[in-house]
Design a protein around this motif. Sequence first.
Motif, PDB file in Angstrom:
ATOM      1  N   VAL A 103      16.539  45.314-118.735  1.00  0.00           N
ATOM      2  CA  VAL A 103      14.950  45.473-117.623  1.00  0.00           C
ATOM      3  C   VAL A 103      13.639  44.744-117.840  1.00  0.00           C
ATOM      4  O   VAL A 103      13.813  44.262-118.981  1.00  0.00           O
ATOM      5  N   ASP A 104      13.770  44.429-116.531  1.00  0.00           N
ATOM      6  CA  ASP A 104      12.308  43.654-116.411  1.00  0.00           C
ATOM      7  C   ASP A 104      10.763  45.689-116.495  1.00  0.00           C
ATOM      8  O   ASP A 104       9.300  44.141-116.919  1.00  0.00           O
ATOM      9  N   ALA A 105      11.067  46.074-115.916  1.00  0.00           N
ATOM     10  CA  ALA A 105       9.943  47.420-115.754  1.00  0.00           C
ATOM     11  C   ALA A 105      10.828  48.494-115.687  1.00  0.00           C
ATOM     12  O   ALA A 105      12.341  48.317-115.745  1.00  0.00           O
ATOM     13  N   VAL A 106      10.004  49.866-115.434  1.00  0.00           N
ATOM     14  CA  VAL A 106      10.648  50.873-116.108  1.00  0.00           C
ATOM     15  C   VAL A 106       9.979  51.409-114.743  1.00  0.00           C
ATOM     16  O   VAL A 106       8.878  51.291-114.739  1.00  0.00           O
ATOM     17  N   VAL A 107      10.317  52.903-114.510  1.00  0.00           N
ATOM     18  CA  VAL A 107       9.770  53.336-113.789  1.00  0.00           C
ATOM     19  C   VAL A 107      10.237  55.035-114.456  1.00  0.00           C
ATOM     20  O   VAL A 107      11.070  55.235-114.720  1.00  0.00           O
ATOM     21  N   VAL A 108       9.264  55.655-114.885  1.00  0.00           N
ATOM     22  CA  VAL A 108       8.682  56.815-115.791  1.00  0.00           C
ATOM     23  C   VAL A 108       8.492  58.296-114.645  1.00  0.00           C
ATOM     24  O   VAL A 108       7.461  58.248-113.366  1.00  0.00           O
ATOM     25  N   THR A 109      10.212  59.258-114.672  1.00  0.00           N
ATOM     26  CA  THR A 109      10.157  60.143-113.462  1.00  0.00           C
ATOM     27  C   THR A 109       9.324  61.703-114.834  1.00  0.00           C
ATOM     28  O   THR A 109       9.421  61.381-115.525  1.00  0.00           O
ATOM     29  N   GLY A 110       8.507  63.057-114.047  1.00  0.00           N
ATOM     30  CA  GLY A 110       8.260  64.089-115.157  1.00  0.00           C
ATOM     31  C   GLY A 110       7.690  64.032-116.025  1.00  0.00           C
ATOM     32  O   GLY A 110       8.162  64.382-117.119  1.00  0.00           O
ATOM     33  N   THR A 111       6.492  62.680-116.090  1.00  0.00           N
ATOM     34  CA  THR A 111       6.107  63.235-116.776  1.00  0.00           C
ATOM     35  C   THR A 111       5.086  64.263-117.065  1.00  0.00           C
ATOM     36  O   THR A 111       4.881  65.699-116.648  1.00  0.00           O
ATOM     37  N   PHE A 112       4.263  64.262-118.416  1.00  0.00           N
ATOM     38  CA  PHE A 112       3.776  65.442-118.611  1.00  0.00           C
ATOM     39  C   PHE A 112       3.050  65.341-119.612  1.00  0.00           C
ATOM     40  O   PHE A 112       2.905  64.746-120.720  1.00  0.00           O
ATOM     41  N   HIS A 113       1.961  66.489-120.138  1.00  0.00           N
ATOM     42  CA  HIS A 113       0.892  66.190-120.790  1.00  0.00           C
ATOM     43  C   HIS A 113       1.342  66.055-122.429  1.00  0.00           C
ATOM     44  O   HIS A 113       2.254  66.526-122.987  1.00  0.00           O
ATOM     45  N   GLY A 114       1.238  64.637-123.308  1.00  0.00           N
ATOM     46  CA  GLY A 114       1.508  64.642-124.685  1.00  0.00           C
ATOM     47  C   GLY A 114       2.683  63.737-124.422  1.00  0.00           C
ATOM     48  O   GLY A 114       3.672  63.555-125.073  1.00  0.00           O
ATOM     49  N   ASP A 115       3.322  62.656-123.162  1.00  0.00           N
ATOM     50  CA  ASP A 115       4.407  62.352-122.649  1.00  0.00           C
ATOM     51  C   ASP A 115       4.646  61.060-123.690  1.00  0.00           C
ATOM     52  O   ASP A 115       4.209  59.903-124.014  1.00  0.00           O
ATOM     53  N   PRO A 116       5.932  61.469-125.036  1.00  0.00           N
ATOM     54  CA  PRO A 116       5.717  60.376-125.721  1.00  0.00           C
ATOM     55  C   PRO A 116       6.032  58.970-125.116  1.00  0.00           C
ATOM     56  O   PRO A 116       6.278  57.575-126.315  1.00  0.00           O
ATOM     57  N   ARG A 117       7.326  59.190-124.206  1.00  0.00           N
ATOM     58  CA  ARG A 117       7.666  57.902-123.530  1.00  0.00           C
ATOM     59  C   ARG A 117       6.788  56.546-122.766  1.00  0.00           C
ATOM     60  O   ARG A 117       6.857  55.358-123.198  1.00  0.00           O
ATOM     61  N   THR A 118       5.434  57.374-122.586  1.00  0.00           N
ATOM     62  CA  THR A 118       4.316  56.558-122.181  1.00  0.00           C
ATOM     63  C   THR A 118       3.540  55.382-123.070  1.00  0.00           C
ATOM     64  O   THR A 118       3.502  54.568-122.942  1.00  0.00           O
ATOM     65  N   GLY A 119       3.622  56.221-124.239  1.00  0.00           N
ATOM     66  CA  GLY A 119       2.758  55.306-125.091  1.00  0.00           C
ATOM     67  C   GLY A 119       3.877  54.228-125.433  1.00  0.00           C
ATOM     68  O   GLY A 119       3.471  53.482-126.428  1.00  0.00           O
ATOM     69  N   TRP A 120       4.676  54.468-125.932  1.00  0.00           N
ATOM     70  CA  TRP A 120       5.787  53.877-126.215  1.00  0.00           C
ATOM     71  C   TRP A 120       5.828  52.742-125.699  1.00  0.00           C
ATOM     72  O   TRP A 120       6.165  51.147-125.773  1.00  0.00           O
ATOM     73  N   LEU A 121       6.098  53.009-123.773  1.00  0.00           N
ATOM     74  CA  LEU A 121       6.155  51.262-123.138  1.00  0.00           C
ATOM     75  C   LEU A 121       5.186  50.619-122.822  1.00  0.00           C
ATOM     76  O   LEU A 121       4.882  49.699-122.981  1.00  0.00           O
ATOM     77  N   THR A 122       3.967  51.211-123.340  1.00  0.00           N
ATOM     78  CA  THR A 122       2.512  50.751-123.151  1.00  0.00           C
ATOM     79  C   THR A 122       2.195  49.520-124.406  1.00  0.00           C
ATOM     80  O   THR A 122       2.392  48.740-124.875  1.00  0.00           O
ATOM     81  N   THR A 123       2.984  50.338-125.498  1.00  0.00           N
ATOM     82  CA  THR A 123       2.733  49.480-127.128  1.00  0.00           C
ATOM     83  C   THR A 123       3.790  48.443-126.852  1.00  0.00           C
ATOM     84  O   THR A 123       3.711  47.473-127.074  1.00  0.00           O
ATOM     85  N   ARG A 124       4.697  48.448-126.468  1.00  0.00           N
ATOM     86  CA  ARG A 124       5.429  47.248-126.235  1.00  0.00           C
ATOM     87  C   ARG A 124       5.502  46.673-124.897  1.00  0.00           C
ATOM     88  O   ARG A 124       6.452  45.529-124.709  1.00  0.00           O
ATOM     89  N   ASN A 125       4.747  46.678-124.412  1.00  0.00           N
ATOM     90  CA  ASN A 125       3.946  46.043-123.087  1.00  0.00           C
ATOM     91  C   ASN A 125       5.007  45.362-121.982  1.00  0.00           C
ATOM     92  O   ASN A 125       5.689  44.501-121.673  1.00  0.00           O
ATOM     93  N   LEU A 126       5.927  46.764-121.987  1.00  0.00           N
ATOM     94  CA  LEU A 126       6.759  46.229-120.651  1.00  0.00           C
ATOM     95  C   LEU A 126       6.005  47.286-119.699  1.00  0.00           C
ATOM     96  O   LEU A 126       6.197  48.010-119.276  1.00  0.00           O
ATOM     97  N   PRO A 127       6.391  46.201-118.443  1.00  0.00           N
ATOM     98  CA  PRO A 127       6.417  46.649-117.244  1.00  0.00           C
ATOM     99  C   PRO A 127       6.538  48.333-117.191  1.00  0.00           C
ATOM    100  O   PRO A 127       7.464  48.611-116.859  1.00  0.00           O
ATOM    101  N   PHE A 128       5.556  49.469-116.229  1.00  0.00           N
ATOM    102  CA  PHE A 128       5.793  50.581-116.088  1.00  0.00           C
ATOM    103  C   PHE A 128       4.672  51.135-115.070  1.00  0.00           C
ATOM    104  O   PHE A 128       4.656  50.977-114.950  1.00  0.00           O
ATOM    105  N   VAL A 129       5.465  51.695-114.179  1.00  0.00           N
ATOM    106  CA  VAL A 129       4.605  53.228-113.763  1.00  0.00           C
ATOM    107  C   VAL A 129       5.377  54.728-113.965  1.00  0.00           C
ATOM    108  O   VAL A 129       6.484  54.393-113.760  1.00  0.00           O
ATOM    109  N   SER A 130       4.494  55.549-113.355  1.00  0.00           N
ATOM    110  CA  SER A 130       5.539  56.405-113.927  1.00  0.00           C
ATOM    111  C   SER A 130       4.846  57.211-112.201  1.00  0.00           C
ATOM    112  O   SER A 130       4.124  56.789-111.146  1.00  0.00           O
TER     113      SER A 130
END
Length: 331
Positions: A123-150
């Motif tokens: 994958v070159d990018a990810v779309v994350v669904t169902g975000t919530f307070h303290g969502d660990p997925r978004t922080g993980w994606l940010t630290t790995r510099n993988l493009p994503f939008v939620s």
Amino acid sequence: MAKAPTVDDVARVAGVSRQTVSNVVNTPDIVRETTRHRVEAAIAELGYRPHAAARRLRMRRSSTIGIHLDPYAGGISGVVLDRFVHALTERAGERDMRVLLYAARTPEEEIARLGDLLEGGEVDAVVVTGTFHGDPRTGWLTTRNLPFVSFGRPWGEDDVEAPAHLWVDVDGAAGTRAATAHALVHGSGHVAFLGWPAGSGTGDERERGWRETASTGPRWVVEENVSAARDVVAAGLAADPGVTGIVCASDSLAIGAHLATSLAGRADITVVGFDNTPAAEALGLSSVEQLPERVASGALDLLMGDGTVVAPRAATAGTAHVLVEPRLVVR
């Protein structure tokens, strides 16, 4: 069936070599402007489209966007995400991108699956669904510099001026404001809100729209369950018979409210749901429609801008989010 134009056809019409056409498609900056314009005109005239698979190989990219496929849980409101995934797949294809669905039951399992996809270059990018307070997925994606939008905001203190990442969402408060205004027109102004327990970002936003519009009316709390919603509304109407309208956080809750008002013989009460599912349509209930097709377009605009290559983009004020205005469907 007419044969699709090839790079050789473009070269012949433009009067250039095959390599020059390839340069215009892949590295246009190295081609003289007059030559580039001539080749571009030939491409437009013939309707030539570069071979996507060959381009992916040259660029060492998968041209693929990953998106989590939620486990099937039955219920009524899951159709919204189904529509979103369908629309995202269609619109990604229009941009020569593909969509890869992956399954996971927990955020931690999803992170592990994303790690496998990233390591394999799938994958070159990810779309994350169902975000919530303290969502660990978004922080993980940010630290790995993988493009994503939620699909769902970061739920931080300031999601607009200082967003943690790119996001697209439906303006839930705007939807319940419209629903409450509709209920007020058809009643005395005593409109209740039937929503989930506090702490759900999405649910709290929908409650906010009701609070900003309703002058009076109780706030009833229930989990996402039709029969539980019916019982809560039945008890609420017994305690407060002056209620003339009920705005609900979902269509599941609206169906429960509809059952309760019907059993109580209160056809005068206006019930409005959220999601505009086929179940609400079948029962003739008014509901707020999220328009997931617009959400999908907004997600791709944030990921790709007006280009065709996904690349990491900084979340900056004014360019980091798309807030889709929902539509009230009155029945």
